[in-house]
Design a protein around this motif. Structure first.
Motif, PDB file in Angstrom:
ATOM      1  N   ALA A  18       0.833  -1.214   0.000  1.00 56.96           N
ATOM      2  CA  ALA A  18       0.000   0.000   0.000  1.00 56.96           C
ATOM      3  C   ALA A  18       0.861   1.255   0.000  1.00 56.96           C
ATOM      4  O   ALA A  18       0.498   2.265  -0.601  1.00 56.96           O
ATOM      5  CB  ALA A  18      -0.928  -0.003   1.221  1.00 56.96           C
ATOM      6  N   GLU A  19       2.017   1.186   0.646  1.00 62.19           N
ATOM      7  CA  GLU A  19       2.893   2.350   0.760  1.00 62.19           C
ATOM      8  C   GLU A  19       3.701   2.617  -0.511  1.00 62.19           C
ATOM      9  O   GLU A  19       3.808   3.756  -0.950  1.00 62.19           O
ATOM     10  CB  GLU A  19       3.855   2.158   1.946  1.00 62.19           C
ATOM     11  CG  GLU A  19       4.726   3.341   2.240  1.00 62.19           C
ATOM     12  CD  GLU A  19       3.988   4.535   2.811  1.00 62.19           C
ATOM     13  OE1 GLU A  19       4.459   5.658   2.596  1.00 62.19           O
ATOM     14  OE2 GLU A  19       2.939   4.354   3.459  1.00 62.19           O
ATOM     15  N   ILE A  20       4.277   1.555  -1.113  1.00 59.41           N
ATOM     16  CA  ILE A  20       5.183   1.767  -2.247  1.00 59.41           C
ATOM     17  C   ILE A  20       4.690   1.151  -3.553  1.00 59.41           C
ATOM     18  O   ILE A  20       5.347   1.290  -4.577  1.00 59.41           O
ATOM     19  CB  ILE A  20       6.606   1.254  -1.944  1.00 59.41           C
ATOM     20  CG1 ILE A  20       6.639  -0.272  -1.779  1.00 59.41           C
ATOM     21  CG2 ILE A  20       7.192   1.954  -0.730  1.00 59.41           C
ATOM     22  CD1 ILE A  20       8.033  -0.859  -1.674  1.00 59.41           C
ATOM     23  N   GLY A  21       3.558   0.465  -3.518  1.00 60.04           N
ATOM     24  CA  GLY A  21       3.024  -0.178  -4.713  1.00 60.04           C
ATOM     25  C   GLY A  21       3.316  -1.675  -4.716  1.00 60.04           C
ATOM     26  O   GLY A  21       4.349  -2.112  -4.213  1.00 60.04           O
ATOM     27  N   LEU A  22       2.406  -2.436  -5.274  1.00 63.43           N
ATOM     28  CA  LEU A  22       2.527  -3.897  -5.269  1.00 63.43           C
ATOM     29  C   LEU A  22       3.783  -4.366  -5.993  1.00 63.43           C
ATOM     30  O   LEU A  22       4.547  -5.178  -5.468  1.00 63.43           O
ATOM     31  CB  LEU A  22       1.286  -4.535  -5.894  1.00 63.43           C
ATOM     32  CG  LEU A  22       1.315  -6.063  -5.985  1.00 63.43           C
ATOM     33  CD1 LEU A  22       1.438  -6.693  -4.608  1.00 63.43           C
ATOM     34  CD2 LEU A  22       0.075  -6.562  -6.712  1.00 63.43           C
ATOM     35  N   ASN A  23       4.022  -3.870  -7.196  1.00 64.77           N
ATOM     36  CA  ASN A  23       5.187  -4.327  -7.952  1.00 64.77           C
ATOM     37  C   ASN A  23       6.489  -4.003  -7.226  1.00 64.77           C
ATOM     38  O   ASN A  23       7.388  -4.836  -7.141  1.00 64.77           O
ATOM     39  CB  ASN A  23       5.197  -3.720  -9.352  1.00 64.77           C
ATOM     40  CG  ASN A  23       4.098  -4.269 -10.235  1.00 64.77           C
ATOM     41  OD1 ASN A  23       3.335  -5.144  -9.837  1.00 64.77           O
ATOM     42  ND2 ASN A  23       4.004  -3.753 -11.434  1.00 64.77           N
ATOM     43  N   ASN A  24       6.583  -2.786  -6.697  1.00 66.11           N
ATOM     44  CA  ASN A  24       7.782  -2.408  -5.946  1.00 66.11           C
ATOM     45  C   ASN A  24       7.973  -3.311  -4.736  1.00 66.11           C
ATOM     46  O   ASN A  24       9.088  -3.737  -4.433  1.00 66.11           O
ATOM     47  CB  ASN A  24       7.704  -0.952  -5.499  1.00 66.11           C
ATOM     48  CG  ASN A  24       7.861   0.030  -6.634  1.00 66.11           C
ATOM     49  OD1 ASN A  24       8.090  -0.347  -7.776  1.00 66.11           O
ATOM     50  ND2 ASN A  24       7.736   1.299  -6.323  1.00 66.11           N
ATOM     51  N   ALA A  25       6.893  -3.613  -4.035  1.00 68.35           N
ATOM     52  CA  ALA A  25       6.974  -4.466  -2.847  1.00 68.35           C
ATOM     53  C   ALA A  25       7.417  -5.878  -3.206  1.00 68.35           C
ATOM     54  O   ALA A  25       8.204  -6.488  -2.478  1.00 68.35           O
ATOM     55  CB  ALA A  25       5.624  -4.496  -2.124  1.00 68.35           C
ATOM     56  N   ILE A  26       6.940  -6.408  -4.317  1.00 70.62           N
ATOM     57  CA  ILE A  26       7.334  -7.758  -4.730  1.00 70.62           C
ATOM     58  C   ILE A  26       8.842  -7.819  -4.960  1.00 70.62           C
ATOM     59  O   ILE A  26       9.519  -8.734  -4.482  1.00 70.62           O
ATOM     60  CB  ILE A  26       6.556  -8.205  -5.979  1.00 70.62           C
ATOM     61  CG1 ILE A  26       5.097  -8.493  -5.619  1.00 70.62           C
ATOM     62  CG2 ILE A  26       7.195  -9.455  -6.607  1.00 70.62           C
ATOM     63  CD1 ILE A  26       4.203  -8.736  -6.820  1.00 70.62           C
ATOM     64  N   VAL A  27       9.388  -6.852  -5.689  1.00 70.65           N
ATOM     65  CA  VAL A  27      10.839  -6.848  -5.948  1.00 70.65           C
ATOM     66  C   VAL A  27      11.601  -6.621  -4.652  1.00 70.65           C
ATOM     67  O   VAL A  27      12.573  -7.321  -4.359  1.00 70.65           O
ATOM     68  CB  VAL A  27      11.215  -5.794  -7.007  1.00 70.65           C
ATOM     69  CG1 VAL A  27      12.723  -5.599  -7.066  1.00 70.65           C
ATOM     70  CG2 VAL A  27      10.694  -6.218  -8.372  1.00 70.65           C
ATOM     71  N   LEU A  28      11.176  -5.666  -3.859  1.00 67.87           N
ATOM     72  CA  LEU A  28      11.891  -5.339  -2.636  1.00 67.87           C
ATOM     73  C   LEU A  28      11.889  -6.508  -1.652  1.00 67.87           C
ATOM     74  O   LEU A  28      12.890  -6.770  -0.992  1.00 67.87           O
ATOM     75  CB  LEU A  28      11.270  -4.101  -1.992  1.00 67.87           C
ATOM     76  CG  LEU A  28      12.091  -3.451  -0.900  1.00 67.87           C
ATOM     77  CD1 LEU A  28      13.428  -2.983  -1.439  1.00 67.87           C
ATOM     78  CD2 LEU A  28      11.325  -2.295  -0.305  1.00 67.87           C
ATOM     79  N   GLN A  29      10.809  -7.223  -1.561  1.00 65.80           N
ATOM     80  CA  GLN A  29      10.735  -8.327  -0.617  1.00 65.80           C
ATOM     81  C   GLN A  29      11.445  -9.569  -1.124  1.00 65.80           C
ATOM     82  O   GLN A  29      11.600 -10.537  -0.388  1.00 65.80           O
ATOM     83  CB  GLN A  29       9.276  -8.623  -0.272  1.00 65.80           C
ATOM     84  CG  GLN A  29       8.728  -7.552   0.641  1.00 65.80           C
ATOM     85  CD  GLN A  29       7.325  -7.855   1.096  1.00 65.80           C
ATOM     86  OE1 GLN A  29       6.437  -7.053   0.891  1.00 65.80           O
ATOM     87  NE2 GLN A  29       7.125  -8.996   1.692  1.00 65.80           N
ATOM     88  N   ASN A  30      11.904  -9.550  -2.345  1.00 67.59           N
ATOM     89  CA  ASN A  30      12.686 -10.654  -2.871  1.00 67.59           C
ATOM     90  C   ASN A  30      14.136 -10.426  -2.439  1.00 67.59           C
ATOM     91  O   ASN A  30      15.035 -10.277  -3.246  1.00 67.59           O
ATOM     92  CB  ASN A  30      12.558 -10.697  -4.395  1.00 67.59           C
ATOM     93  CG  ASN A  30      13.121 -11.965  -4.982  1.00 67.59           C
ATOM     94  OD1 ASN A  30      13.693 -12.775  -4.277  1.00 67.59           O
ATOM     95  ND2 ASN A  30      12.970 -12.121  -6.264  1.00 67.59           N
TER      96      ASN A  30
END
Length: 84
Positions: A18-30
């Protein structure tokens, strides 16, 4: 739980998405690669991954989408991209 395909799932924190966007979160959490990396410079761990390597890990996005997501993370200073 019996999965149809034997592979690790992607996990996404809803608050981060919700804060940074779904796509950004997917990459960041990888972030597995940062945990196992032995590369360090100026007190920061780093990894070298090409767009092709990212695409192997997240194959449901085009390489262009991956480039846009990484650029977005760099623009917001969440991710540092450089040539070392």
């Amino acid at each position: 739980m019996n999965l149809l395909i034997n592979e690790p799932p992607l996990q996404v924190l809803p608050t981060l998405a919700a804060e940074i966007g779904l796509n950004n979160a997917i990459v960041l959490q990888n972030k597995y690669w940062l945990r196992v990396s032995t590369n360090e410079r100026d007190g920061h761990k780093w990894v070298y991954k090409t767009i092709d390597e990212w695409h192997e890990e997240i194959p449901f996005w085009s390489k262009r989408t991956l480039e846009r997501v990484i650029q977005s993370l760099e623009d917001t200073e969440i991710l540092v991209v450089g040539k070392l």
